[in-house]
Design a protein around this motif. Structure first.
Motif, PDB file in Angstrom:
ATOM      1  N   ALA A  20      38.200  16.203 -47.419  1.00 28.25           N
ATOM      2  CA  ALA A  20      39.074  15.069 -47.729  1.00 28.25           C
ATOM      3  C   ALA A  20      39.017  14.036 -46.610  1.00 28.25           C
ATOM      4  CB  ALA A  20      40.509  15.558 -47.928  1.00 28.25           C
ATOM      5  N   ASP A  22      42.138   6.962 -48.000  1.00 25.28           N
ATOM      6  CA  ASP A  22      42.916   7.852 -48.875  1.00 25.28           C
ATOM      7  C   ASP A  22      44.372   7.439 -49.074  1.00 25.28           C
ATOM      8  OD1 ASP A  22      40.801   9.502 -49.449  1.00 25.28           O
ATOM      9  OD2 ASP A  22      41.878  11.355 -49.017  1.00 25.28           O
ATOM     10  N   THR A  24      38.880  14.725 -51.587  1.00 30.76           N
ATOM     11  CA  THR A  24      40.063  13.863 -51.555  1.00 30.76           C
ATOM     12  C   THR A  24      41.272  14.664 -51.101  1.00 30.76           C
ATOM     13  OG1 THR A  24      40.795  14.322 -53.823  1.00 30.76           O
ATOM     14  CG2 THR A  24      39.174  12.546 -53.517  1.00 30.76           C
TER      15      THR A  24
END
Length: 888
Positions: free
Chosen positions: A588, A866, A594
């Motif tokens: 991630a 993110d 992610t």
């Protein structure tokens, strides 16, 4: 001779040192006088002798030719301070001979830098011997720390690991103090000085200078003996402390004698010295030091009080005792040829230290701990461009200290574990025993170890391990699925996620460790030795690569497969679970996965009961909360997610330590209470404050020792200045061996820049030992509310406090900077730091500065990428609602 090393001239070879220290000034100047006579071979005609000194003054020097009795007095003595050398010059040539002796009279200082021959301050708990050095507040003990290149601070010597020699050590000390060295006492006689004695010790085996040691102080000891016989008798094993603390050495003592016997058995070579001493040192820059026969330890790494110590220190003491005892063979008996192969010492001692801990404590699940702590920490540094190979070029002394890091220790031990798993532990240890036997009392290289392991296993170990040692970084295996088969492709993993073609040319040997089918059976998939390959006969219902996280690589599964593996977690070992979560978190951060995928994965672990799996989950969630802390909505949502995840298990485990409860359940309780209280669990926070208030009001039974850290941290977070000052007061008065560590960590939980500055002023005051400064910096740096204040303080006080206080020991300075600054996720801050440090002399900590820069840029890129999708996931899953109260 390697041209990349700045080493001494090769015209002199030391054979034996006779070292005498006298006129030790125990107050005021803390100076001492010394004489060292070094038997040498002169290999080439020369008019000068170059040897290592640092912060010493040489009074006079001469060379005696023992056969002819010729005497050559030095005509000049000069110093090359930057290279830590003295040049002793003569008017006439010294001809080649095997019978020369250099005699040097010198003066040194018992410094406060935790390097060389130094003094440690402590507050006595019982009446002390009359002659103990003291001031109005502290008493002092004296000991040595020579690794890597600080024997030269104590006496003139040829201070390189492959210039081994034997040593006779003689110390003039007050009659009522104890003197220790590598070997047992040989003789004690009265000094010509009133109330002094001269203690001489047996001659050492041939040994590197960095392993020579001595100590002087008001010591007492607890003693046991090995059960195994060595030359027909059991060996004495002792834990020495300053007076009043010896009973806290019993836990270490019970481990030490068993470990000596265990290593003697599994290495096939008996412990080579006539005694084993462990010494608790009050001020210590490292965790411990493996001096042959006189191992020195930070107090929290060797002392444990059954009534007042946090149980987590059981684990620390057991492991560190084992690690240092492993060095008595691997490092001391056989020493790396040069510091570039430091990993040979540290990687092996780390791995076999866990082997011994597992042998003594099979219920501690230590290999899960190894995966959660050692492997994941090694991954973190090795995923940066500023990492380095396990075997790294080292030019000189100032470069050595910076590779005492998680690559040498933790990546080194991780690849050893990978290799041992592949060969089998029995075969691996057989090869190690052969290596030790062949090279004992000498020096060896990585290739020497590979040769011994190849012979023992019948495999060409060098072929598949050489790249792991000589190339930085590690691979990620990307998995693609087709019915009944998978394809795997290896490529270098970078935290930043932007690997360039020229950075991705290494093809690693990767043991695949495949499990598949309803019962997760081992499948013999072999190793990946090409860029990519296809594996057939996969049961689509379940499969997992890298069984038990034995291999040092990450795996990137298709998103749907990650969900399925999480749902089938009952098929996973604890090591598998930890590896799966660690991989998902790292992917991630890099953009190969992610954060929502990670959050969805850990939701499957609500009913998990293993402490080490929870440690991995909560460490990862804590890091995510830290990186995204500047966005208030996301920060609160992540706290709510964490709280919802852990509340059921926190309710179940509760506050009470039950009779007969296993060790790991106690560790889990402390972890859950600390986390729950810090993410907003009102019930936990209220109970923590109640216990804290009772404790600080005088009821010292109000907090269980293993919950003191959790309660203090919650109290300071919630209680502001009043709680902070109460903990600071406890720091000054605590008698618990781990009390100062607990207080420093808790004080770093302050919530305002003003209190952070006050705390930093305290850290850099005489009240706090230099060894502990990085603990406070780490706590403040991990705290989103205070890390900006830490950077501002470092920037504004660099010359006056930071550098002036810490630069005498670059290990401490570099560690403080890394732990204080590496949690930022801000490009502008990184630019500020680069500009600031770019204008400084970074020698001795430049590698740390580069790691900080690389880490911050990676954090910032992760946050930028993110943040929007985390915000959406939090909203979609109901974690954006206002925090509600939960009672426990």
């Amino acid at each position: 001779m390697a041209t990349d090393r700045d080493v001494l001239p090769d015209n002199i070879k030391p054979i034996h040192y006779s070292l005498s220290l006298y006129d030790l000034e125990h107050g005021g100047a803390f100076s001492y006088e010394g004489q060292v006579s070094i038997d040498v071979k002169i290999l080439k005609s020369t008019k000068e002798i170059v040897l290592n000194t640092h912060q010493l003054k040489i009074h006079e020097a001469e060379v005696k030719i023992t056969k002819t009795e010729d005497l050559h007095k030095a005509s000049n003595i000069s110093y090359d301070a930057p290279r830590q050398r003295a040049i002793v010059s003569f008017d006439e040539d010294l001809s080649p001979t095997h019978n020369a002796q250099i005699v040097i009279k010198f003066q040194g200082t018992m410094n406060q830098s935790m390097a060389g021959f130094y003094r440690s301050r402590y507050k006595p708990t019982v009446p002390a011997a009359q002659s103990v050095a003291r001031d109005d507040e502290y008493h002092y003990m004296f000991s040595t720390q020579f690794e890597s290149c600080d024997a030269r601070r104590a006496f003139p010597c040829f201070d390189e690991p492959n210039l081994k020699a034997t040593f006779d050590v003689e110390l003039e000390v007050p009659e009522d103090l104890v003197a220790l060295s590598n070997m047992p006492e040989k003789e004690v006689k009265k000094s010509s000085k009133s109330n002094f004695k001269i203690v001489s010790f047996e001659r050492t085996p041939i040994v590197s200078t960095y392993l020579v040691a001595w100590a002087i102080g008001d010591f007492e000891y607890v003693e046991d003996f090995t059960r195994r016989k060595y030359d027909g008798k059991s060996l004495p094993v002792r834990v020495y402390t300053t007076k009043g603390l010896k009973e806290q050495g019993r836990f270490a003592l019970e481990h030490a004698h068993q470990i000596v016997d265990y290593f003697s058995e599994i290495f096939g070579i008996e412990y080579p010295l006539p005694k084993v001493d462990l010494l608790a040192v009050h001020e210590f820059s490292h965790g411990a030091m493996e001096n042959w026969g006189l191992i020195t330890y930070r107090t929290t790494a060797v002392l444990f009080d059954e009534k007042t110590s946090d149980a987590r220190f059981r684990n620390r003491v057991a492991y560190v005792v084992a690690h240092e005892l492993a060095h008595q063979w691997f490092g001391n008996l056989v020493t790396m040829d040069w510091w570039s192969e430091l990993w040979l010492n540290e990687g092996f001692a780390t791995w076999v230290g866990w082997v011994a801990t597992d042998y003594l404590h099979p219920d501690w699940n230590v290999w899960s701990q190894f995966v959660a702590e050692a492997v994941q920490t090694a991954f973190q540094l090795d995923s940066l461009r500023t990492s380095h190979p396990i075997e790294v070029a080292v030019k000189d002394a100032l470069e050595v200290d910076q590779i005492f890091d998680s690559i040498s220790y933790l990546k080194g031990s991780s690849v050893i574990r990978m290799l041992s798993s592949h060969l089998s532990q029995d075969v691996f240890l057989k090869g190690v025993g052969d290596y030790l036997q062949k090279h004992k009392y000498g020096n060896a290289t990585t290739n020497d170890l590979w040769s011994a392991l190849s012979k023992a296993s019948g495999q060409d170990v060098n072929t598949f391990m050489d790249i792991w040692i000589r190339k930085m970084g590690f691979p990620v295996l990307t998995v693609a699925e087709e019915p009944g088969q998978i394809s795997v492709k290896q490529g270098r993993f970078l935290f930043s996620g932007d690997v360039k073609p020229e950075e991705d040319e290494t093809i690693w040997w990767i043991p695949l460790g495949l499990k598949t089918g309803p019962k997760a059976m081992d499948a013999n998939a072999g190793a990946l030795t090409t860029r990519e390959n296809t594996i057939r006969d996969i049961d689509d219902s379940f499969y997992k690569l890298n069984a038990n996280q034995n291999g040092f690589y990450r795996v990137n599964y298709p998103p749907e497969r990650l969900v399925k593996i999480g749902e089938a977690k009952d098929k996973l070992t604890d090591e598998d679970k930890i590896g799966l979560i660690g991989d998902a978190a790292a992917l991630a951060a890099s953009g190969l996965g992610t954060t929502p995928a990670l959050l969805a994965l850990v939701e499957n672990f609500r009913d998990e009961e293993n402490y080490l799996v929870w440690l991995e989950i909560l460490t990862r969630l804590g890091n995510i909360r830290s990186i995204f802390s500047e966005d208030d909505e996301v920060s609160k949502g992540l706290r709510r997610f964490t709280l919802t995840l852990i509340s059921p298990i926190t309710d179940k485990v509760g506050w009470e330590f039950k009779t007969g409860e296993d060790y790991l359940t106690g560790r889990l309780r402390a972890l859950l209470i600390a986390t729950a209280g810090l993410v907003g669990h009102e019930g936990v926070a209220e109970e923590a404050k109640r216990q804290f208030n009772a404790y600080t009001s005088g009821d010292k039974s109000a907090i269980h020792p293993s919950l003191r850290s959790a309660v203090y941290r919650i109290a300071v977070t919630e209680g502001g200045k009043e709680a902070y000052e109460a903990v600071r007061s406890d720091y000054a008065t605590t008698t618990s061996i781990d009390g100062k560590d607990v207080c420093l960590s808790a004080m770093g939980r302050v919530q305002t820049p003003e209190l952070a500055k006050d705390y930093l002023d305290f850290l850099f005051s005489p009240a706090v030992a230099v060894q502990d400064v990085h603990s406070g910096g780490m706590s403040l740096g991990a705290n989103a509310k205070t890390r900006a204040a830490v950077w501002e303080y470092i920037r504004d006080n660099w010359d006056s406090k930071i550098y002036s206080t810490l630069s005498d020991n670059m290990v401490v300075l570099e560690r403080f900077l890394r732990t204080s600054l590496n949690k930022f996720a801000n490009y502008e801050i990184e630019k500020e730091m680069s500009s600031f440090f770019g204008g400084k002399d970074q020698r001795g900590f430049d590698r740390g500065v580069s790691v900080i820069s690389d880490t911050i840029k990676g954090n910032a890129k992760y946050k930028e990428r993110d943040l929007p999708i985390i915000r959406e996931w939090i909203k979609a899953h109901g974690y954006a609602n206002p925090m509600s109260s939960l009672k426990l």
